[in-house]
Scaffold this motif. Structure first.
Motif, PDB file in Angstrom:
ATOM      1  N   PHE A 128      44.857  33.956  30.097  1.00  0.00           N
ATOM      2  CA  PHE A 128      46.247  34.352  30.149  1.00  0.00           C
ATOM      3  C   PHE A 128      46.683  34.851  31.682  1.00  0.00           C
ATOM      4  CE2 PHE A 128      45.667  35.570  25.503  1.00  0.00           C
ATOM      5  CZ  PHE A 128      46.753  34.726  25.195  1.00  0.00           C
ATOM      6  N   ALA A 129      45.458  35.525  32.368  1.00  0.00           N
ATOM      7  CA  ALA A 129      45.667  35.699  33.857  1.00  0.00           C
ATOM      8  C   ALA A 129      46.104  34.694  34.740  1.00  0.00           C
ATOM      9  CB  ALA A 129      44.396  36.555  34.148  1.00  0.00           C
ATOM     10  N   SER A 130      45.382  33.423  34.269  1.00  0.00           N
ATOM     11  CA  SER A 130      45.663  32.168  35.042  1.00  0.00           C
ATOM     12  C   SER A 130      47.103  31.477  34.684  1.00  0.00           C
ATOM     13  CB  SER A 130      44.634  31.008  34.815  1.00  0.00           C
ATOM     14  OG  SER A 130      43.289  31.612  35.229  1.00  0.00           O
ATOM     15  N   ILE A 131      47.547  31.816  33.501  1.00  0.00           N
ATOM     16  CA  ILE A 131      48.728  31.236  33.022  1.00  0.00           C
ATOM     17  C   ILE A 131      49.816  32.125  33.784  1.00  0.00           C
ATOM     18  CG2 ILE A 131      50.205  30.949  30.994  1.00  0.00           C
ATOM     19  CD1 ILE A 131      47.868  30.418  29.438  1.00  0.00           C
ATOM     20  N   ALA A 132      49.820  33.035  33.685  1.00  0.00           N
ATOM     21  CA  ALA A 132      50.726  34.210  34.500  1.00  0.00           C
ATOM     22  C   ALA A 132      50.684  33.870  35.926  1.00  0.00           C
ATOM     23  CB  ALA A 132      50.294  35.589  34.206  1.00  0.00           C
ATOM     24  N   ILE A 138      48.343  48.740  39.433  1.00  0.00           N
ATOM     25  CA  ILE A 138      47.019  49.189  38.631  1.00  0.00           C
ATOM     26  C   ILE A 138      47.240  49.244  37.508  1.00  0.00           C
ATOM     27  CG2 ILE A 138      45.337  50.846  38.897  1.00  0.00           C
ATOM     28  CD1 ILE A 138      45.726  51.373  41.961  1.00  0.00           C
ATOM     29  N   GLY A 139      48.429  50.088  36.637  1.00  0.00           N
ATOM     30  CA  GLY A 139      48.552  50.422  35.404  1.00  0.00           C
ATOM     31  C   GLY A 139      48.685  49.183  34.639  1.00  0.00           C
ATOM     32  N   TYR A 140      49.262  48.071  35.043  1.00  0.00           N
ATOM     33  CA  TYR A 140      49.243  46.930  34.262  1.00  0.00           C
ATOM     34  C   TYR A 140      48.058  46.263  34.429  1.00  0.00           C
ATOM     35  CZ  TYR A 140      54.149  47.257  34.081  1.00  0.00           C
ATOM     36  OH  TYR A 140      55.641  47.738  33.710  1.00  0.00           O
ATOM     37  N   LEU A 141      47.148  46.096  35.587  1.00  0.00           N
ATOM     38  CA  LEU A 141      45.955  45.341  35.561  1.00  0.00           C
ATOM     39  C   LEU A 141      44.598  45.892  35.112  1.00  0.00           C
ATOM     40  CD1 LEU A 141      46.337  44.258  39.384  1.00  0.00           C
ATOM     41  CD2 LEU A 141      46.726  42.667  37.444  1.00  0.00           C
ATOM     42  N   VAL A 142      44.587  47.311  34.994  1.00  0.00           N
ATOM     43  CA  VAL A 142      43.628  48.022  34.526  1.00  0.00           C
ATOM     44  C   VAL A 142      43.677  48.855  33.374  1.00  0.00           C
ATOM     45  CG1 VAL A 142      41.703  49.616  35.126  1.00  0.00           C
ATOM     46  CG2 VAL A 142      42.678  48.048  36.858  1.00  0.00           C
ATOM     47  N   THR A 198      49.883  33.477  48.776  1.00  0.00           N
ATOM     48  CA  THR A 198      48.424  33.331  49.172  1.00  0.00           C
ATOM     49  C   THR A 198      47.815  34.699  48.567  1.00  0.00           C
ATOM     50  OG1 THR A 198      48.643  34.121  51.369  1.00  0.00           O
ATOM     51  CG2 THR A 198      48.667  31.819  51.116  1.00  0.00           C
ATOM     52  N   VAL A 199      48.606  35.684  48.756  1.00  0.00           N
ATOM     53  CA  VAL A 199      47.763  36.841  48.144  1.00  0.00           C
ATOM     54  C   VAL A 199      47.827  37.025  46.877  1.00  0.00           C
ATOM     55  CG1 VAL A 199      48.342  39.700  48.035  1.00  0.00           C
ATOM     56  CG2 VAL A 199      48.426  38.217  50.394  1.00  0.00           C
ATOM     57  N   LEU A 200      48.986  36.573  46.001  1.00  0.00           N
ATOM     58  CA  LEU A 200      48.606  36.305  44.476  1.00  0.00           C
ATOM     59  C   LEU A 200      47.754  35.642  44.206  1.00  0.00           C
ATOM     60  CD1 LEU A 200      50.061  37.077  41.859  1.00  0.00           C
ATOM     61  CD2 LEU A 200      51.759  35.201  42.182  1.00  0.00           C
ATOM     62  N   LEU A 201      47.469  34.392  44.512  1.00  0.00           N
ATOM     63  CA  LEU A 201      46.277  33.700  44.338  1.00  0.00           C
ATOM     64  C   LEU A 201      44.978  34.299  44.584  1.00  0.00           C
ATOM     65  CD1 LEU A 201      47.701  30.078  45.848  1.00  0.00           C
ATOM     66  CD2 LEU A 201      47.628  30.725  43.275  1.00  0.00           C
ATOM     67  N   ALA A 202      44.835  34.743  45.758  1.00  0.00           N
ATOM     68  CA  ALA A 202      43.530  35.458  46.052  1.00  0.00           C
ATOM     69  C   ALA A 202      43.480  36.816  45.023  1.00  0.00           C
ATOM     70  CB  ALA A 202      43.572  35.990  47.472  1.00  0.00           C
ATOM     71  N   CYS A 203      44.412  37.428  44.749  1.00  0.00           N
ATOM     72  CA  CYS A 203      44.261  38.591  43.984  1.00  0.00           C
ATOM     73  C   CYS A 203      43.819  38.121  42.380  1.00  0.00           C
ATOM     74  CB  CYS A 203      45.515  39.453  43.930  1.00  0.00           C
ATOM     75  SG  CYS A 203      45.699  40.307  45.395  1.00  0.00           S
ATOM     76  N   THR A 204      44.466  36.956  41.970  1.00  0.00           N
ATOM     77  CA  THR A 204      44.514  36.509  40.893  1.00  0.00           C
ATOM     78  C   THR A 204      42.741  35.921  40.504  1.00  0.00           C
ATOM     79  OG1 THR A 204      46.463  35.748  40.419  1.00  0.00           O
ATOM     80  CG2 THR A 204      45.047  34.510  39.081  1.00  0.00           C
ATOM     81  N   ALA A 260      40.229  37.106  42.352  1.00  0.00           N
ATOM     82  CA  ALA A 260      39.389  38.323  42.369  1.00  0.00           C
ATOM     83  C   ALA A 260      39.676  38.886  41.147  1.00  0.00           C
ATOM     84  CB  ALA A 260      39.843  39.104  43.572  1.00  0.00           C
ATOM     85  N   TYR A 261      40.712  39.008  40.631  1.00  0.00           N
ATOM     86  CA  TYR A 261      40.742  39.660  39.011  1.00  0.00           C
ATOM     87  C   TYR A 261      40.122  38.927  38.250  1.00  0.00           C
ATOM     88  CZ  TYR A 261      43.365  41.822  35.299  1.00  0.00           C
ATOM     89  OH  TYR A 261      43.733  42.694  34.308  1.00  0.00           O
ATOM     90  N   CYS A 262      40.102  37.637  38.284  1.00  0.00           N
ATOM     91  CA  CYS A 262      39.341  36.806  37.073  1.00  0.00           C
ATOM     92  C   CYS A 262      37.857  37.110  37.196  1.00  0.00           C
ATOM     93  CB  CYS A 262      39.824  35.481  37.311  1.00  0.00           C
ATOM     94  SG  CYS A 262      41.318  35.084  36.727  1.00  0.00           S
ATOM     95  N   VAL A 263      37.311  37.076  38.601  1.00  0.00           N
ATOM     96  CA  VAL A 263      35.769  37.193  38.729  1.00  0.00           C
ATOM     97  C   VAL A 263      35.564  38.639  38.196  1.00  0.00           C
ATOM     98  CG1 VAL A 263      34.210  37.735  40.735  1.00  0.00           C
ATOM     99  CG2 VAL A 263      35.809  35.691  40.790  1.00  0.00           C
ATOM    100  N   LEU A 264      36.242  39.692  38.704  1.00  0.00           N
ATOM    101  CA  LEU A 264      36.010  40.924  38.260  1.00  0.00           C
ATOM    102  C   LEU A 264      35.957  41.086  36.626  1.00  0.00           C
ATOM    103  CD1 LEU A 264      37.977  43.023  40.723  1.00  0.00           C
ATOM    104  CD2 LEU A 264      35.484  42.880  40.633  1.00  0.00           C
ATOM    105  N   LEU A 265      37.124  40.356  35.835  1.00  0.00           N
ATOM    106  CA  LEU A 265      37.167  40.300  34.350  1.00  0.00           C
ATOM    107  C   LEU A 265      35.629  39.585  33.913  1.00  0.00           C
ATOM    108  CD1 LEU A 265      40.684  39.362  33.639  1.00  0.00           C
ATOM    109  CD2 LEU A 265      39.626  41.406  32.941  1.00  0.00           C
TER     110      LEU A 265
END
Length: 332
Positions: free
Chosen positions: A22-26, A180-184, A54-60, A62-67
């Motif tokens: 879902f994170a990747s699709i978004a 942060i509220g949406y991501l965590v 580029t920031v959106l891709l990098a954050c996604t 990083a977010y996937c790795v943390l998930l």
């Protein structure tokens, strides 16, 4: 006969796969969508290769790795909202009418609505956060380099960069907490999404205030408010715009009070601190009050043309206030 629980590793894998999907699709949806082109192309500074995209891709990433790490190390794993959303999608695929009749089991409905909410808002918040940060940085650097003008030429410094630095700093703080509220989300953080507004009315009036739909809303309702209203009298000009900044600061303080619970269309617990101690919807009240201050020059100019032009200018801001009143009512 009791049901044997699924092996922990299997549950972890399902949670991870569903959430990462879902994170990747978004992310892909926002990277490909034309309505985010301007935000994606925004550079950190002139000539910089670092852009919103580029920031959106990098954050996604990083977010996937943390998930993945979270699901691998989680002490007592339970089925995630992402897995519940997948179950909901499968249910709707088999029996589409259940979505119209409200027949989805509550965990599946909550999962679907939560993922839809996060998928729409989280990438938008990340792009907006970068946009506000880059603009705030440029204006802040200019102010720091020209501090001597605070006494020598305050008005010009305030008009060119000072106001915008403070305004962007305030909005940056607001967007940061919502990002942060949406991501965590986790029970131990006290920000678990207990419910998401299931009504079409609630979603329509909320999405009408955000891109890309707010373009249609602005076309329908018009707009007479400006973030930085201009007045001929210098004292009035500075006083009114300081008033705008104060109102927007209270607006941002409402997001700070929400803390990790900040998000639209959700119930994550009752807040009674900060501005919420005194007003039920402080963010909406202050944002609309700032808009009315921003509308004063337009309404005054329109009044000089004709009473009808003044009524149209007044009605445009009133329409936006009515829209936010509907948002407040649907949140009750």
């Amino acid at each position: 006969m009791p049901v044997t629980p699924a092996p922990t590793w299997s549950l972890r894998l399902r949670n991870c796969a569903a959430s990462l999907s879902f994170a990747s699709i978004a992310c892909v949806a926002y990277v490909l969508s034309p309505h985010t082109l301007g935000l994606r192309e925004r550079a950190w500074s002139e000539g910089s290769a670092v852009t919103g995209g580029t920031v959106l891709l990098a954050c996604t990433l990083a977010y996937c790795v943390l998930l993945a790490l979270f699901y691998a190390l989680e002490g007592s794993p339970a089925e995630s909202k992402s897995v519940a959303a997948v179950r909901g999608l499968l249910t709707l695929t088999r029996t589409p009418l259940r979505g119209l009749t409200g027949g989805l089991p509550e965990p599946q409905r909550l999962g679907l609505l939560s993922i839809a909410l996060k998928g729409f808002f989280a990438p938008l918040m990340l792009l907006s956060l970068f946009d506000w940060a880059s603009a705030m940085r440029l204006n802040g650097l200019y102010v720091l380099d020209h501090l001597h003008l605070l006494h020598a030429d305050f008005l010009n410094l305030f008009n060119s960069h000072g106001f915008w630095f403070l305004f962007q700093l305030i909005i940056f703080a607001d967007v940061l907490f919502y990002t942060i509220g949406y991501l965590v989300e986790h029970p131990r953080l006290g920000n678990r999404i207990r419910s998401v507004d299931p009504s079409w009315q609630g979603w329509i009036v909320t999405l009408a205030c955000y891109p890309p739909i707010n373009g249609i809303t602005n076309w329908l309702l018009g707009g007479s408010a400006t973030e930085f209203p201009q007045f001929d009298n210098a004292v009035v000009h500075v006083a009114v715009n300081i008033g705008v900044l104060v109102l927007m600061a209270i607006y941002a303080l409402a997001s700070v009070a929400l803390n990790l619970k900040a998000s639209n269309l959700t119930h994550r617990g009752i807040i009674d601190r900060g501005p919420y101690r005194y007003v039920r919807h402080p963010a909406y009240v202050c944002k609309n009050a700032a808009w009315w201050l921003g509308s004063l020059p337009v309404i005054a100019t329109a009044w000089g043309e004709s009473w009808w032009a003044a009524c149209v200018a007044f009605a445009a801001t009133a329409a936006w206030t009515a829209l936010y009143a509907l948002r407040a009512l649907t949140e009750e």
